[in-house]
Design an enzyme around this catalytic site. Structure first.
Site, PDB file in Angstrom:
ATOM      1  N   ARG A 162      12.266 -37.781   4.090  1.00 16.92           N
ATOM      2  CA  ARG A 162      11.648 -37.108   5.156  1.00 16.92           C
ATOM      3  C   ARG A 162      11.338 -36.954   6.331  1.00 16.92           C
ATOM      4  O   ARG A 162      11.042 -36.453   7.604  1.00 16.92           O
ATOM      5  CB  ARG A 162       9.893 -37.516   4.099  1.00 16.92           C
ATOM      6  CG  ARG A 162       9.790 -36.855   2.855  1.00 16.92           C
ATOM      7  CD  ARG A 162       9.078 -37.702   2.552  1.00 16.92           C
ATOM      8  NE  ARG A 162       7.397 -38.842   2.919  1.00 16.92           N
ATOM      9  CZ  ARG A 162       6.561 -39.208   3.210  1.00 16.92           C
ATOM     10  NH1 ARG A 162       6.791 -39.931   2.332  1.00 16.92           N
ATOM     11  NH2 ARG A 162       5.299 -39.065   3.505  1.00 16.92           N
TER      12      ARG A 162
ATOM     13  N   ARG B 251       1.963 -43.646  -2.969  1.00 18.61           N
ATOM     14  CA  ARG B 251       2.279 -42.046  -3.643  1.00 18.61           C
ATOM     15  C   ARG B 251       4.333 -42.144  -3.780  1.00 18.61           C
ATOM     16  O   ARG B 251       4.673 -43.343  -3.296  1.00 18.61           O
ATOM     17  CB  ARG B 251       2.196 -40.974  -2.107  1.00 18.61           C
ATOM     18  CG  ARG B 251       1.588 -40.045  -1.543  1.00 18.61           C
ATOM     19  CD  ARG B 251       1.202 -39.690  -0.535  1.00 18.61           C
ATOM     20  NE  ARG B 251       2.383 -38.835  -0.198  1.00 18.61           N
ATOM     21  CZ  ARG B 251       1.551 -38.070   1.211  1.00 18.61           C
ATOM     22  NH1 ARG B 251       1.208 -38.614   1.528  1.00 18.61           N
ATOM     23  NH2 ARG B 251       2.865 -37.969   1.611  1.00 18.61           N
TER      24      ARG B 251
ATOM     25  N   ARG C 202       5.473 -26.555   9.170  1.00 13.93           N
ATOM     26  CA  ARG C 202       6.855 -27.398   9.601  1.00 13.93           C
ATOM     27  C   ARG C 202       8.272 -27.131   9.711  1.00 13.93           C
ATOM     28  O   ARG C 202       8.933 -27.816   9.799  1.00 13.93           O
ATOM     29  CB  ARG C 202       6.918 -28.846   7.840  1.00 13.93           C
ATOM     30  CG  ARG C 202       6.296 -29.536   7.727  1.00 13.93           C
ATOM     31  CD  ARG C 202       5.679 -30.115   6.433  1.00 13.93           C
ATOM     32  NE  ARG C 202       6.314 -31.443   6.147  1.00 13.93           N
ATOM     33  CZ  ARG C 202       5.496 -32.281   6.300  1.00 13.93           C
ATOM     34  NH1 ARG C 202       3.774 -31.765   6.153  1.00 13.93           N
ATOM     35  NH2 ARG C 202       5.294 -33.337   5.895  1.00 13.93           N
TER      36      ARG C 202
ATOM     37  N   ARG D  25       0.516 -48.344   2.206  1.00 17.19           N
ATOM     38  CA  ARG D  25      -0.613 -47.021   2.236  1.00 17.19           C
ATOM     39  C   ARG D  25      -0.550 -47.197   0.868  1.00 17.19           C
ATOM     40  O   ARG D  25      -0.144 -46.631   0.012  1.00 17.19           O
ATOM     41  CB  ARG D  25       0.207 -45.888   2.892  1.00 17.19           C
ATOM     42  CG  ARG D  25      -0.853 -44.287   2.096  1.00 17.19           C
ATOM     43  CD  ARG D  25      -0.428 -43.080   2.220  1.00 17.19           C
ATOM     44  NE  ARG D  25       0.337 -42.583   2.700  1.00 17.19           N
ATOM     45  CZ  ARG D  25       1.290 -41.854   2.971  1.00 17.19           C
ATOM     46  NH1 ARG D  25       0.191 -40.744   4.077  1.00 17.19           N
ATOM     47  NH2 ARG D  25       1.920 -41.258   2.844  1.00 17.19           N
TER      48      ARG D  25
ATOM     49  N   LYS E 284      -1.222 -38.560  10.763  1.00 21.82           N
ATOM     50  CA  LYS E 284      -2.181 -37.176  10.911  1.00 21.82           C
ATOM     51  C   LYS E 284      -3.479 -37.113   9.502  1.00 21.82           C
ATOM     52  O   LYS E 284      -4.718 -36.560  10.048  1.00 21.82           O
ATOM     53  CB  LYS E 284      -1.105 -36.461  10.004  1.00 21.82           C
ATOM     54  CG  LYS E 284      -0.190 -36.736  10.797  1.00 21.82           C
ATOM     55  CD  LYS E 284       0.803 -35.047  10.662  1.00 21.82           C
ATOM     56  CE  LYS E 284       1.210 -35.243   9.280  1.00 21.82           C
ATOM     57  NZ  LYS E 284       2.383 -36.636   9.127  1.00 21.82           N
TER      58      LYS E 284
HETATM   59  P1  AP5 Z   1      -1.487 -41.361   7.276  1.00 22.53           P
HETATM   60  O1  AP5 Z   1      -2.821 -41.233   7.791  1.00 22.53           O
HETATM   61  O2  AP5 Z   1      -1.746 -40.948   5.540  1.00 22.53           O
HETATM   62  O3  AP5 Z   1      -0.537 -40.762   7.317  1.00 22.53           O
HETATM   63  P2  AP5 Z   1      -0.067 -38.917   7.148  1.00 22.53           P
HETATM   64  O4  AP5 Z   1       0.896 -38.736   8.690  1.00 22.53           O
HETATM   65  O5  AP5 Z   1      -1.086 -38.263   6.606  1.00 22.53           O
HETATM   66  O6  AP5 Z   1       1.183 -39.587   6.676  1.00 22.53           O
HETATM   67  P3  AP5 Z   1       2.057 -38.162   5.798  1.00 22.53           P
HETATM   68  O7  AP5 Z   1       3.144 -39.341   4.696  1.00 22.53           O
HETATM   69  O8  AP5 Z   1       0.843 -37.809   4.486  1.00 22.53           O
HETATM   70  O9  AP5 Z   1       2.604 -36.920   6.315  1.00 22.53           O
HETATM   71  P4  AP5 Z   1       3.905 -36.283   5.181  1.00 22.53           P
HETATM   72  O10 AP5 Z   1       3.363 -35.694   6.729  1.00 22.53           O
HETATM   73  O11 AP5 Z   1       5.030 -36.917   4.906  1.00 22.53           O
HETATM   74  O12 AP5 Z   1       3.057 -35.899   3.794  1.00 22.53           O
HETATM   75  P5  AP5 Z   1       2.680 -34.894   3.581  1.00 22.53           P
HETATM   76  O13 AP5 Z   1       1.360 -34.878   2.725  1.00 22.53           O
HETATM   77  O14 AP5 Z   1       1.387 -33.966   4.886  1.00 22.53           O
HETATM   78  O15 AP5 Z   1      -1.405 -43.019   7.482  1.00 22.53           O
HETATM   79  C1  AP5 Z   1      -0.513 -43.804   7.059  1.00 22.53           C
HETATM   80  C2  AP5 Z   1      -1.078 -44.919   6.298  1.00 22.53           C
HETATM   81  O16 AP5 Z   1      -0.729 -45.694   7.795  1.00 22.53           O
HETATM   82  C3  AP5 Z   1      -2.099 -45.082   5.840  1.00 22.53           C
HETATM   83  O17 AP5 Z   1      -2.340 -46.239   4.856  1.00 22.53           O
HETATM   84  C4  AP5 Z   1      -3.057 -45.616   7.118  1.00 22.53           C
HETATM   85  O18 AP5 Z   1      -4.109 -46.563   6.638  1.00 22.53           O
HETATM   86  C5  AP5 Z   1      -2.424 -46.046   8.102  1.00 22.53           C
HETATM   87  N1  AP5 Z   1      -2.426 -46.275   9.227  1.00 22.53           N
HETATM   88  C6  AP5 Z   1      -2.711 -44.583  10.031  1.00 22.53           C
HETATM   89  N2  AP5 Z   1      -3.655 -44.818  11.412  1.00 22.53           N
HETATM   90  C7  AP5 Z   1      -2.967 -46.482  11.883  1.00 22.53           C
HETATM   91  C8  AP5 Z   1      -2.949 -46.926  12.538  1.00 22.53           C
HETATM   92  N3  AP5 Z   1      -4.124 -46.558  13.924  1.00 22.53           N
HETATM   93  N4  AP5 Z   1      -3.018 -48.184  12.757  1.00 22.53           N
HETATM   94  C9  AP5 Z   1      -2.948 -49.380  11.874  1.00 22.53           C
HETATM   95  N5  AP5 Z   1      -2.808 -48.351  10.428  1.00 22.53           N
HETATM   96  C10 AP5 Z   1      -3.071 -47.024  10.225  1.00 22.53           C
HETATM   97  O19 AP5 Z   1       3.468 -34.169   3.155  1.00 22.53           O
HETATM   98  C11 AP5 Z   1       4.257 -34.732   1.443  1.00 22.53           C
HETATM   99  C12 AP5 Z   1       4.946 -33.349   1.466  1.00 22.53           C
HETATM  100  O20 AP5 Z   1       5.028 -32.574   1.056  1.00 22.53           O
HETATM  101  C13 AP5 Z   1       6.434 -33.517   2.459  1.00 22.53           C
HETATM  102  O21 AP5 Z   1       7.528 -34.563   2.207  1.00 22.53           O
HETATM  103  C14 AP5 Z   1       7.052 -31.932   1.297  1.00 22.53           C
HETATM  104  O22 AP5 Z   1       7.382 -31.817   0.798  1.00 22.53           O
HETATM  105  C15 AP5 Z   1       5.394 -31.056   1.490  1.00 22.53           C
HETATM  106  N6  AP5 Z   1       5.222 -30.593   2.275  1.00 22.53           N
HETATM  107  C16 AP5 Z   1       3.738 -30.875   3.603  1.00 22.53           C
HETATM  108  N7  AP5 Z   1       3.982 -29.900   4.582  1.00 22.53           N
HETATM  109  C17 AP5 Z   1       4.318 -28.518   3.727  1.00 22.53           C
HETATM  110  C18 AP5 Z   1       5.002 -28.204   4.749  1.00 22.53           C
HETATM  111  N8  AP5 Z   1       4.481 -27.095   5.400  1.00 22.53           N
HETATM  112  N9  AP5 Z   1       6.257 -27.327   3.952  1.00 22.53           N
HETATM  113  C19 AP5 Z   1       6.676 -27.619   3.622  1.00 22.53           C
HETATM  114  N10 AP5 Z   1       6.366 -28.820   2.488  1.00 22.53           N
HETATM  115  C20 AP5 Z   1       5.359 -29.260   2.043  1.00 22.53           C
END
Ligand code: AP5
Ligand code: ZN
Length: 215
Positions: free
Chosen positions: A172, A161, A88, A127, A13
């Site tokens: 998660r 992270r 979410r 990552r 994402k």
């Molecule tokens: P990356 O692009 O970093 O993936 P992502 O989908 O953004 O993954 P996240 O882990 O950041 O998502 P998340 O939803 O768990 O975390 P968030 O920060 O929102 O890609 C991942 C890896 O793959 C990278 O190394 C990249 O280089 C590689 N890659 C990407 N595309 C590729 C491809 N096509 N081919 C090969 N490699 C590739 O949330 C974290 C925490 O915050 C949550 O657990 C929760 O506690 C809290 N939180 C966030 N939002 C909310 C909410 N709305 N409500 C409540 N709590 C929340």
């Protein structure tokens, strides 16, 4: 344009959101990044969020919805925005519907990134993120930096992270299945499901096609 990007942790994402938002000249808003900024600044909100993020749980809705309300009220979102990681759960989706209704605006598209869990675990394990710029995202195998541990773009230190530990990732993923997946049904009429498999550029092309901006 106003777009939601939904998908399991590690689907890509953040990687896609940075590119889509730049291409469309709209704001990229990630609740995860907003929380991590609060944690880095040591705010009370950051401390509260940290407890939940560390455990792989959702930050409470009243906190998350408050953060998003404040961010969407800023004038730079008038041209549009791409929400990454929000809403979410159904309560957050309903809150967003209310915010949009109040401003007499509506969503243009919801993109649902689909990827098998085994790939997600591999993407998250490798990552590495830049301490200086949140949009500089690497992977030790798929997009490795030229020098291990150093950002190609700005020379910043790369780090892993804290919530990317295996036990937290499993939690998660469980939260995604039970709480976030129903959000896709909520937006049924607007949703396009996109395979997150393949090269970053291939996934980006699919996303642009889905919103009518493909070449
Ligand atoms: P990356 O692009 O970093 O993936 P992502 O989908 O953004 O993954 P996240 O882990 O950041 O998502 P998340 O939803 O768990 O975390 P968030 O920060 O929102 O890609 C991942 C890896 O793959 C990278 O190394 C990249 O280089 C590689 N890659 C990407 N595309 C590729 C491809 N096509 N081919 C090969 N490699 C590739 O949330 C974290 C925490 O915050 C949550 O657990 C929760 O506690 C809290 N939180 C966030 N939002 C909310 C909410 N709305 N409500 C409540 N709590 C929340
Ligand atoms: Zn960097």
């Amino acid at each position: 344009m106003r777009i939601l990007l939904i998908g399991p942790p590690g689907a890509g994402k953040g990687t896609q959101a940075v590119r889509l938002a730049a291409y469309l000249s709209i704001q990229h808003i990630s609740t995860g990044d907003l929380f991590r900024e609060h944690i880095d600044r040591g705010t009370d909100l950051g401390q509260n969020a940290h407890t939940h993020i560390h455990a792989g749980l959702l930050v409470p809705d009243e906190v998350t919805i408050g953060v998003i309300k404040e961010r969407l009220a800023r004038p730079d979102t008038e041209r549009g925005f791409l929400l990454d990681g929000f809403p979410r759960n159904l309560a957050q989706a309903q809150a967003l519907d209310g915010i949009l209704a109040d401003s007499e605006s509506r969503l243009d598209a919801v993109l649902d990134l689909e990827i098998p869990e085994v790939q997600v675990v591999r993407r998250i394990a490798g990552r590495r993120l830049c301490r200086q710029h949140r949009e500089h995202i690497f992977h030790v195998d798929y997009s490795a930096p030229e020098v291990a541990g150093v950002c190609d773009f700005c020379g910043g230190e790369l780090y892993q992270r804290e919530d990317d530990r295996e036990a937290t990732v499993r939690k998660r993923l469980e939260v995604y299945r039970t709480e976030t997946a129903p959000v896709v049904d909520h937006y049924q009429a607007l949703v396009t499901t996109i395979s997150a498999h393949g090269q970053v550029q291939e996934v980006l092309d699919r996303a642009l096609d889905a919103i009518g901006q493909g070449q």
